[in-house]
Design a protein around this motif. Structure first.
Motif, mmCIF file in Angstrom:
data_model
loop_
_atom_site.group_PDB
_atom_site.id
_atom_site.type_symbol
_atom_site.label_atom_id
_atom_site.label_comp_id
_atom_site.label_asym_id
_atom_site.label_seq_id
_atom_site.Cartn_x
_atom_site.Cartn_y
_atom_site.Cartn_z
ATOM 1 N N THR A 1 -3.668 3.375 13.855
ATOM 2 C CA THR A 1 -4.075 2.067 13.321
ATOM 3 C C THR A 1 -3.714 1.918 11.856
ATOM 4 O O THR A 1 -3.831 0.823 11.298
ATOM 5 C CB THR A 1 -5.582 1.869 13.480
ATOM 6 O OG1 THR A 1 -6.284 2.953 12.851
ATOM 7 C CG2 THR A 1 -5.971 1.808 14.953
ATOM 8 N N GLN A 2 -3.271 3.001 11.212
ATOM 9 C CA GLN A 2 -2.893 2.972 9.806
ATOM 10 C C GLN A 2 -1.378 3.037 9.615
ATOM 11 O O GLN A 2 -0.893 3.211 8.498
ATOM 12 C CB GLN A 2 -3.592 4.102 9.052
ATOM 13 C CG GLN A 2 -5.100 3.909 8.997
ATOM 14 C CD GLN A 2 -5.886 5.094 8.472
ATOM 15 O OE1 GLN A 2 -7.081 5.204 8.722
ATOM 16 N NE2 GLN A 2 -5.243 6.000 7.749
ATOM 17 N N SER B 1 -5.452 11.457 7.121
ATOM 18 C CA SER B 1 -6.326 10.378 7.583
ATOM 19 C C SER B 1 -6.494 9.279 6.547
ATOM 20 O O SER B 1 -6.993 8.192 6.861
ATOM 21 C CB SER B 1 -7.698 10.928 7.960
ATOM 22 O OG SER B 1 -8.345 11.478 6.824
ATOM 23 N N GLN B 2 -6.062 9.547 5.304
ATOM 24 C CA GLN B 2 -6.196 8.555 4.247
ATOM 25 C C GLN B 2 -4.857 7.913 3.855
ATOM 26 O O GLN B 2 -4.784 7.172 2.890
ATOM 27 C CB GLN B 2 -6.886 9.198 3.037
ATOM 28 C CG GLN B 2 -8.359 9.516 3.321
ATOM 29 C CD GLN B 2 -8.938 10.543 2.362
ATOM 30 O OE1 GLN B 2 -8.661 11.738 2.445
ATOM 31 N NE2 GLN B 2 -9.735 10.063 1.431
ATOM 32 N N THR C 1 -4.881 -6.147 5.505
ATOM 33 C CA THR C 1 -5.083 -4.730 5.187
ATOM 34 C C THR C 1 -5.477 -4.530 3.734
ATOM 35 O O THR C 1 -6.357 -3.716 3.415
ATOM 36 C CB THR C 1 -3.805 -3.928 5.504
ATOM 37 O OG1 THR C 1 -3.419 -4.159 6.859
ATOM 38 C CG2 THR C 1 -4.040 -2.439 5.291
ATOM 39 N N HIS D 1 1.973 0.770 10.240
ATOM 40 C CA HIS D 1 2.256 -0.644 10.452
ATOM 41 C C HIS D 1 3.760 -0.936 10.428
ATOM 42 O O HIS D 1 4.293 -1.405 9.422
ATOM 43 C CB HIS D 1 1.560 -1.478 9.372
ATOM 44 C CG HIS D 1 0.093 -1.231 9.269
ATOM 45 N ND1 HIS D 1 -0.821 -1.782 10.143
ATOM 46 C CD2 HIS D 1 -0.621 -0.481 8.387
ATOM 47 C CE1 HIS D 1 -2.044 -1.401 9.806
ATOM 48 N NE2 HIS D 1 -1.951 -0.606 8.752
ATOM 49 N N HIS E 1 -1.776 5.290 4.661
ATOM 50 C CA HIS E 1 -1.457 4.045 5.358
ATOM 51 C C HIS E 1 0.041 3.794 5.158
ATOM 52 O O HIS E 1 0.524 3.773 4.017
ATOM 53 C CB HIS E 1 -2.260 2.880 4.798
ATOM 54 C CG HIS E 1 -3.732 2.994 5.033
ATOM 55 N ND1 HIS E 1 -4.399 2.201 5.947
ATOM 56 C CD2 HIS E 1 -4.662 3.815 4.480
ATOM 57 C CE1 HIS E 1 -5.685 2.520 5.943
ATOM 58 N NE2 HIS E 1 -5.873 3.496 5.064
ATOM 59 N N GLN F 1 -7.521 6.005 -0.618
ATOM 60 C CA GLN F 1 -6.461 5.846 0.356
ATOM 61 C C GLN F 1 -5.118 5.798 -0.366
ATOM 62 O O GLN F 1 -5.057 5.560 -1.574
ATOM 63 C CB GLN F 1 -6.648 4.573 1.177
ATOM 64 C CG GLN F 1 -6.697 3.299 0.353
ATOM 65 C CD GLN F 1 -7.088 2.081 1.152
ATOM 66 O OE1 GLN F 1 -7.409 2.167 2.334
ATOM 67 N NE2 GLN F 1 -7.066 0.912 0.524
#
Length: 241
Positions: free
Chosen positions: A99-100, A62-63, A125, A102, A65, A36
């Motif tokens: 959801t990733q 998708s990886q 997290t 913030h 954050h 990630q």
């Protein structure tokens, strides 16, 4: 500061292109090593073209954050919102899971309550306990003409906070949420993006290593930092070709 940690570009476009490549390289490395990419964003005008350029990037979104290093205490749809700018320029246009992403919360009546909530989001997290500091893969920072970075402003209480991840900064009486200095310094990589001739005085004090950190808070960032400057900011400050 070693000149190897400072890179000078002829203009904002060249700086943005190099920053995009650097961010994507950091993402590739982090995903390969840890599965990630944990990225903290900066606000302000300088990184906006970078965010716009990332819309077209070929990367495993998708990886990723996404977090923010600081935020003005305004609603997310306010023109001054750092999160709002990043969503409009970039995040609304790429498939990073919601959801990733913030954003810092700014709806609490008490900014300290919001700072506490964001700190708990980070701890959850990253899976770190009280007293521990997470390590972001990359923290993007800017710098103001007064030498502030994130929302760490000269001669404010936020500069001395050492036992928290998130604290409340203060700009002319207006609260802001901000990473505390130790959290920034724990970043695996820190990248400053600085443009404009009005930054020269502060840069001279900061890059020389002689400036008063209370007067020029970016001096407090002693972690693994790299500085990308445009020629206007670097003129008379950094020797370059």
């Amino acid at each position: 500061m070693p000149t190897a940690n400072v890179r000078v570009f002829p203009d904002l476009a060249a700086l943005t292109a190099a920053a995009k490549q650097f961010v994507l390289e950091q993402a590739t490395g982090a995903i390969a090593q840890r599965g990630q990419f944990m990225l903290a964003l900066a606000g302000g005008n300088t990184p906006k073209p970078l965010y716009e350029s990332l819309v077209s990037a070929d990367t495993p979104w998708s990886q990723w954050h996404i977090f923010w290093g600081d935020e003005r205490y305004v609603p997310p749809d306010h023109p001054d919102s750092n999160a709002g700018m990043a969503f409009q320029a970039w995040l609304n246009h790429v498939p990073i899971p919601k959801t990733q992403i913030h954003p810092m919360p700014t709806e609490d009546a008490d900014p300290q309550t919001a700072a506490d909530r964001y700190e708990q989001i980070l701890r959850h997290t990253f899976g770190v306990r009280e007293g521990e500091f997470p390590s972001f893969d990359l923290i993007l920072l800017g710098m103001g003409p007064d030498g502030h970075t994130a929302s760490l402003f000269p001669h404010t209480a936020a500069l001395t906070v050492s036992d928290r991840l998130i604290t409340v900064g203060n700009k002319d009486g207006q609260p802001r949420l901000t990473f505390a200095v130790p959290l920034i310094n724990h970043g695996r990589q820190i990248l400053f993006l600085v443009t404009g001739a009005n930054k020269q005085t502060a840069l001279r004090h900061i890059l020389s290593g002689t400036g008063d950190p209370q007067q020029y808070p970016a001096r407090l960032i002693t972690g693994n930092a790299l500085w990308f400057l445009d020629q206007s900011a670097a003129e008379g400050v950094v020797e370059h070709t």
